[in-house]
Design an enzyme around this catalytic site. Structure first.
Site, PDB file in Angstrom:
ATOM      1  N   HIS A   1       0.834  -1.211   0.000  1.00  0.00           N
ATOM      2  CA  HIS A   1       0.000   0.000   0.000  1.00  0.00           C
ATOM      3  C   HIS A   1       0.867   1.258   0.000  1.00  0.00           C
ATOM      4  CE1 HIS A   1      -3.757   2.221   1.292  1.00  0.00           C
ATOM      5  NE2 HIS A   1      -2.816   3.074   1.650  1.00  0.00           N
ATOM      6  N   GLU A   2       1.855   1.296   0.892  1.00  0.00           N
ATOM      7  CA  GLU A   2       2.690   2.496   1.010  1.00  0.00           C
ATOM      8  C   GLU A   2       3.593   2.667  -0.212  1.00  0.00           C
ATOM      9  OE1 GLU A   2       1.742   4.629   3.130  1.00  0.00           O
ATOM     10  OE2 GLU A   2       0.452   3.170   4.119  1.00  0.00           O
TER      11      GLU A   2
END
EC number: 3.5.1.88
Length: 182
Positions: free
Chosen positions: A131-132
């Site tokens: 996600h990051e």
């Protein structure tokens, strides 16, 4: 402790690929502290520099009691196993949507001092690392969904009380030199 405002869905910095960090200095260490402090205050799993309006490849994470950060992360996947489950984002507050991700992830990058580091993640940690890193590439987790899920997510985002009522929360970056962007 410095807690900075988080940019919300709709802010262009969140869809712009971040630049690689080339200078590991006090300014980068301050950014990592700001990411960590803001993440702790927001009680999230991860926070990428673009979410603070800083277009550089760095993020902080806190998953399952493990805190850390990565600069210039590169992901690899040791197998094809997937997970499907709820995922949220501090830039889309209060909303969670089922999203498919790889179950196992290896992230290689650097500390804020330029030392090589590797983080191996399974389950929630693997989801966070993906996600990051997506944030650093200007990619939203909703971009990873099939069309039906994406339509439902976009409908929920448009109906959210924070969406479209005000301009995105913006603050001039205290890190003007990193990546040459604000």
């Amino acid at each position: 402790m410095t807690v900075l405002p988080i940019r919300l869905f709709g802010d262009p910095v969140l869809t712009t690929p971040a630049e690689e960090v080339t200078t590991f200095d006090a300014e980068l260490r301050r950014l990592v502290r700001d990411l960590t402090d803001t993440l702790r205050a927001e009680q999230g799993a991860g926070l990428a520099a673009p979410q603070l309006g800083i277009g550089v490849r760095a993020f902080a994470f806190h998953v399952g009691g493990v805190r850390g950060h990565l600069v210039n992360p590169v992901l690899s996947f040791p197998d094809e196993q997937e997970q499907d489950g709820p995922e949220g984002c501090l830039s889309i507050p209060g909303l969670y949507f089922d999203t498919k991700r790889r179950l196992h992830t290896v992230a290689k990058g650097f500390t804020d001092r330029g030392d090589p580091i590797q983080v191996v993640g399974t389950g929630e940690m693997a989801r966070c690392l993906q996600h990051e890193t997506d944030h650093l590439d200007g990619v939203w987790f909703i971009d990873r969904m099939d069309a039906q899920r994406r339509r439902a997510a976009m409908r929920a985002i448009r109906e959210a009380p924070w969406f479209g009522n005000d301009a995105p929360r913006v603050k001039v970056s205290p890190h003007p030199l990193l990546g040459g962007r604000r």
